[in-house]
Scaffold this motif. Structure first.
Motif, mmCIF file in Angstrom:
data_model
loop_
_atom_site.group_PDB
_atom_site.id
_atom_site.type_symbol
_atom_site.label_atom_id
_atom_site.label_comp_id
_atom_site.label_asym_id
_atom_site.label_seq_id
_atom_site.Cartn_x
_atom_site.Cartn_y
_atom_site.Cartn_z
ATOM 1 N N GLN A 269 -3.502 12.151 0.219
ATOM 2 C CA GLN A 269 -3.717 10.801 -0.306
ATOM 3 C C GLN A 269 -2.623 9.852 0.174
ATOM 4 O O GLN A 269 -2.895 8.731 0.621
ATOM 5 C CB GLN A 269 -3.737 10.849 -1.827
ATOM 6 N N VAL B 251 0.817 -1.199 0.000
ATOM 7 C CA VAL B 251 0.000 0.000 0.000
ATOM 8 C C VAL B 251 0.857 1.258 0.000
ATOM 9 O O VAL B 251 0.438 2.305 -0.467
ATOM 10 C CB VAL B 251 -0.931 0.001 1.235
ATOM 11 N N ALA C 32 0.715 -1.222 -7.518
ATOM 12 C CA ALA C 32 0.306 0.001 -6.829
ATOM 13 C C ALA C 32 1.078 1.215 -7.322
ATOM 14 O O ALA C 32 0.529 2.310 -7.449
ATOM 15 C CB ALA C 32 0.507 -0.165 -5.319
ATOM 16 N N GLY D 11 0.031 5.438 -8.790
ATOM 17 C CA GLY D 11 0.170 6.423 -7.719
ATOM 18 C C GLY D 11 0.657 7.788 -8.171
ATOM 19 O O GLY D 11 -0.058 8.798 -8.036
ATOM 20 N N LEU E 194 2.888 4.503 -2.941
ATOM 21 C CA LEU E 194 2.580 5.815 -3.532
ATOM 22 C C LEU E 194 3.728 6.729 -3.186
ATOM 23 O O LEU E 194 3.836 7.224 -2.101
ATOM 24 C CB LEU E 194 1.265 6.343 -2.980
ATOM 25 N N CYS F 279 -2.866 6.381 2.748
ATOM 26 C CA CYS F 279 -2.333 5.067 2.369
ATOM 27 C C CYS F 279 -1.332 4.559 3.395
ATOM 28 O O CYS F 279 -1.360 3.389 3.790
ATOM 29 C CB CYS F 279 -1.684 5.148 0.989
#
Length: 447
Positions: free
Chosen positions: A393, A244, A369, A373, A247, A397
């Motif tokens: 954001q 996760v 992911a 991102g 990003l 995450c």
């Protein structure tokens, strides 16, 4: 004709099993750590400093923020998605040649990008070619470090990934200087020369040798295999929670955000330097923290991610240079604690034999992911005209990823408590039945 007796597969002696020798926990392993330091410095350190070149890319090729972000996004995606193939290739053909080849490809990608005339040329050169080179260097090198150490693995991983922080201290200001003196083309050519140092790092690798004794037939499962299988579910959990956090917004957009706030170029670039210095402190500190039953490496992993998430959620409050410095230091400190802990947890969960495959899966999940991102963050800027939404954001995450290990541990504990209560109930019912049966027999006997 000879009458050969075939032994059952699970009754063979341990001498017939292919196994890795014990990790030396030192010796030439420290030279392998030096190689890991160089690889992480050239790959991750350079990538984390590309935020300085972000605006130069956008202006040179007249591209939007979302289009420019695809350069680093593709590079990270390729690196992560090809990591399983890189570790498999290194395990079969040798870690040294694979890492050295990766260094050559990484350098070639940056050199070719210096002659690009369209932004999609950067997609192919930096994104695909350099991304492939990073896949062939980072993952195999970290596997080698993990196999060389056991009790000192946390310290070795911390020192190896420290290269990214050390290089990030100097490269942002160096990139800004190169842009001013030689332009974007000259900066990319020099960057290609920097990436050739990965070839030197690959030459330092001496993978541990495997040992196999011949046998009549059959295979035997070693005790380590059993423990590895029991830890399989935990490995998947660790991989998903770590995925996760790819990003990669903060190091890419902190410099553009500072410039939007009218902060001078070199002061904006110094934010990455400050973050990198704090990153070093975080990586060294987490390696010195003991692993206790009450505060395990997995707990350290989750806590560092939660703190990292809160830091990014508070980033929009930093609108002055001192405020951005505070954010950069906090982000670097907690990110530095997270990175080596993730590798250490993975190695401890699966063991050295399964580490290549587990690390490959770890990178593979992150690849999906990381593909969306940075472009999504760039799209948010194009829509809103502000980078603050992108930092929010990223904070969400990070926070969700940090909470996941604690939630899963709580769920597992409740499940175990429920199983214990059920076992106690079954034992109680069985005891009551035995007592009733005994009383009935006694009553019939007395009659």
């Amino acid at each position: 004709m000879c009458n050969l007796k075939k032994r059952p597969p699970h009754t063979m002696s341990n001498s017939n099993v292919e196994s890795l020798p014990d990790a030396p926990d030192g010796g030439w392993g420290w030279m392998v750590v030096v190689g890991g330091f160089i690889v992480n410095g050239c790959a991750a350190g350079t990538f984390r400093s590309l935020g300085v070149l972000f605006l130069a890319f956008r202006q040179q090729f007249d591209a939007s923020s979302a289009e420019t972000a695809w350069v680093t996004s593709i590079m990270m995606c390729v690196m992560y998605l090809l990591a399983p193939f890189a570790t498999a290739l290194a395990s079969t053909t040798g870690f040294r040649p694979v890492i050295m080849l990766g260094g050559v490809l990484s350098a070639t990608g940056y050199v070719i990008s210096a002659f690009g005339t369209r932004v999609y040329h950067l997609y192919l050169a930096i994104g695909c070619l350099t991304g492939l080179g990073c896949a062939l260097t980072v993952s195999p090198m970290m596997v080698t470090v993990g196999q060389y150490f056991s009790t000192r693995r946390a310290v070795a991983n911390s020192l190896a990934v420290l290269g990214a922080s050390i290089m990030s201290m100097t490269l942002p200001l160096l990139f800004q200087y190169l842009l001013d003196e030689y332009g974007l083309k000259g900066a990319l050519l020099i960057l290609g020369g920097v990436m050739l140092q990965e070839v030197v790092a690959g030459a330092l690798v001496r993978p541990l040798k495997r040992h196999r004794n011949e046998s009549d037939s059959g295979l035997e499962m070693s005790p380590n295999d059993t423990s590895d299988n029991l830890l399989g579910s935990n490995t998947a959990t660790e991989t998903k929670s770590a995925a996760v956090v790819s990003l990669i917004v903060p190091p890419m957009y902190i410099v553009p955000r500072a410039r939007d706030l009218q902060i001078e170029d070199y002061r904006a670039a110094s934010l990455l330097t400050a973050s990198s210095i704090a990153d070093v402190v975080g990586r060294l500190s987490v390696g010195a923290i003991p692993d206790t039953p009450h505060f395990t490496r997995l707990d350290q992993f989750g806590l560092s991610l939660c703190l990292l998430g809160l830091t990014n959620l508070l980033c929009p409050l930093a609108i002055t240079y001192p405020g951005l410095i505070v954010y950069a230091i906090a982000h670097g400190l907690f990110y530095g604690a997270f990175v080596p802990t993730s590798f250490t947890c993975l190695a401890e969960l699966v063991g050295p034999k399964r580490l290549p495959g587990a690390l490959g899966l770890y990178m593979l999940v992150q690849g999906f992911a990381s593909l969306t991102g940075p472009p999504f963050a760039g799209w948010l800027y194009d829509r809103t005209g502000s980078y603050e939404v992108a930092f929010l954001q990223a904070g969400v995450c990070f926070l969700l990823a940090g909470l996941l290990p604690f939630i899963l541990r709580f769920t597992k504990r409740k499940t175990e408590e429920g199983a214990d209560e059920l076992e106690d109930d079954v034992d109680s019912v069985k005891s009551d039945r035995e007592t009733a049966t005994f009383l009935l027999i006694t009553h019939e006997t007395s009659l």
